[in-house]
Design an enzyme around this catalytic site. Sequence first.
Site, PDB file in Angstrom:
ATOM      1  N   LYS A 274      40.342 -59.195  22.118  1.00 61.44           N
ATOM      2  CA  LYS A 274      41.458 -58.260  22.026  1.00 61.44           C
ATOM      3  C   LYS A 274      41.429 -57.156  23.089  1.00 61.44           C
ATOM      4  O   LYS A 274      40.390 -56.665  23.456  1.00 61.44           O
ATOM      5  CB  LYS A 274      41.470 -57.585  20.644  1.00 61.44           C
ATOM      6  CG  LYS A 274      41.828 -58.524  19.515  1.00 61.44           C
ATOM      7  CD  LYS A 274      43.306 -58.881  19.453  1.00 61.44           C
ATOM      8  CE  LYS A 274      44.130 -57.751  18.850  1.00 61.44           C
ATOM      9  NZ  LYS A 274      43.683 -57.388  17.492  1.00 61.44           N
TER      10      LYS A 274
ATOM     11  N   SER B 232      38.479 -54.657  19.790  1.00 64.87           N
ATOM     12  CA  SER B 232      38.449 -54.861  18.344  1.00 64.87           C
ATOM     13  C   SER B 232      37.002 -55.086  17.933  1.00 64.87           C
ATOM     14  O   SER B 232      36.243 -55.716  18.661  1.00 64.87           O
ATOM     15  CB  SER B 232      39.299 -56.083  17.984  1.00 64.87           C
ATOM     16  OG  SER B 232      38.878 -56.627  16.754  1.00 64.87           O
TER      17      SER B 232
ATOM     18  N   GLU C 150      50.171 -46.945  20.521  1.00 66.98           N
ATOM     19  CA  GLU C 150      50.362 -46.992  19.069  1.00 66.98           C
ATOM     20  C   GLU C 150      50.174 -45.606  18.452  1.00 66.98           C
ATOM     21  O   GLU C 150      50.949 -45.178  17.588  1.00 66.98           O
ATOM     22  CB  GLU C 150      49.400 -48.013  18.458  1.00 66.98           C
ATOM     23  CG  GLU C 150      49.752 -49.431  18.902  1.00 66.98           C
ATOM     24  CD  GLU C 150      48.724 -50.468  18.483  1.00 66.98           C
ATOM     25  OE1 GLU C 150      49.126 -51.581  18.153  1.00 66.98           O
ATOM     26  OE2 GLU C 150      47.511 -50.176  18.497  1.00 66.98           O
TER      27      GLU C 150
ATOM     28  N   HIS D 104      69.319 -54.894  21.226  1.00 62.56           N
ATOM     29  CA  HIS D 104      68.946 -55.514  19.940  1.00 62.56           C
ATOM     30  C   HIS D 104      67.692 -56.380  20.096  1.00 62.56           C
ATOM     31  O   HIS D 104      67.545 -57.386  19.392  1.00 62.56           O
ATOM     32  CB  HIS D 104      70.075 -56.395  19.382  1.00 62.56           C
ATOM     33  CG  HIS D 104      71.409 -55.723  19.332  1.00 62.56           C
ATOM     34  ND1 HIS D 104      71.859 -55.034  18.239  1.00 62.56           N
ATOM     35  CD2 HIS D 104      72.381 -55.625  20.272  1.00 62.56           C
ATOM     36  CE1 HIS D 104      73.063 -54.541  18.486  1.00 62.56           C
ATOM     37  NE2 HIS D 104      73.411 -54.884  19.721  1.00 62.56           N
TER      38      HIS D 104
END
Length: 474
Positions: free
Chosen positions: A296, A290, A303, A169
């Site tokens: 970044k 980025s 992704e 969880h």
Amino acid sequence: MTHGSSEESSPASAAHQLWGGRFAKPPSAALKALNNSLAVDLRLWPQDIRGSQAWVSALRAAGVLSDEEHHELCGGLDRVGERLAGGAGAGATDEDVHTLVERLLYEEVGEVAGKLHTGRSRNDQVATDLRLWCFEAIDALDDHVAALGAVLVSKARAGVDMLLPGYTHSQRAQPVRWAFVLLAHAWPLVRDRERLAEVRRRVAELPLGSGALAGSGIDIDRELLRKSLGFRTISGNALDATGDRDFVVEVLFAVAMISVHLSRLSGELVMYNSSEYGFIRLSDDFSTGSSLLPQKRNPDVFELARAKAARSAAQLAGMLGILHGLPAGYSKDLQEDKPLLFEAVDAATVTLSAVCGAVESMEPVPERMQAALSETLLATDVADALVKRGIPFREAHGLVGRLVRAAEETGVALRSVPGPEVAAIHESLPDILAGLGSFEDSVERRVSAGGTSRASVVAQIEGLAPRFTVPPAA
Ligand code: ARG
């Protein structure tokens, strides 16, 4: 016949069509725009040529072609293959790859090319081509899956001593080995390889010789065809064989399942790569920047792998949608199988390579993993120790729950709850807490087969390693 590049665009060659005698008008531009599939199926030319050469040999064996005609057609098909390999298909306007190959064969050998399609239909032809294509696609995917599995296992070897919280969880639950987490993503790949092998077995049913729907008018030796094209068996019913695309669905399912496995691995690594976790660091060549935020380091590979899984699931659903409700035999609906299949396999191939590279080059950060371990993760160990002293687990669970609450309320670690308070919960607890040991000790108590103890993890590594070696090509 010689060929120059000008021939490809000559009006005569552009007009080559496999049908049309019964029509007074040529097909409209609107029909062609919808119906023509060459842009998608051009890539089937190597399979189309292989299938045609096997067909030509079977026609000779059936006495339909003379030795000389057979020789001419086979040589012509070889030359067509060379031309296509050299880019002769670029800009072609033929209806589909089968039409293109036949047109080029005419250019190579003249009128005898008209004998190639004897007793054959594009319906059994395209089903054969696509199955041949699937063999190679499956083998290539399997190699990629094996490569990723091998990378995970080698990363696991290096991660046996690194401990981190294991999550359920998304809550810290029990300490585990980093190797154990990596192996949890390797086992699904074993199933993927088994599934690919099983799908390959079913792809290997030869439809060629089924004609358009009812069987071939030539008494063709289908066993000969089967052997020469490397199939396992021949299809049992021509009407079924020409309309059967179950194998496409099965390849798409195997791909979708692989994609889901990649996406679960990726989703977890995206989290671990965040500043909040910081358990891994991606290498520069597998990180993206980025355009606005100079600091970044984005995990785009993982992704994109997540999103590709959604797309491959859609491709599988799309193929099931195309098939449902179709009568047995060929309907043009089936032409829509290829964009789905090709896109899914292409995406999985690219994704597997990138994920494999990103995983291979990422570095674990064991200090951050260690820092995320807290004493509450030992709660189960305390309960287990109470059980060893004869207390029923349900009761032990409640007692440890109280201990955890006491720790939380006092704002201290489990073992820093004041002695009298601990003893008030249960008389054995002070003793048990004193002997609780380290996170490593906790991990070593997970002794069941498949658990996170060192012996189990090492056994998993040794058991998995041979399952990701690719056998050398025969
Ligand atoms: N381009 C077609 C396909 O991919 C080939 C089979 C066409 N058959 C036919 N009867 N028109 O399905």
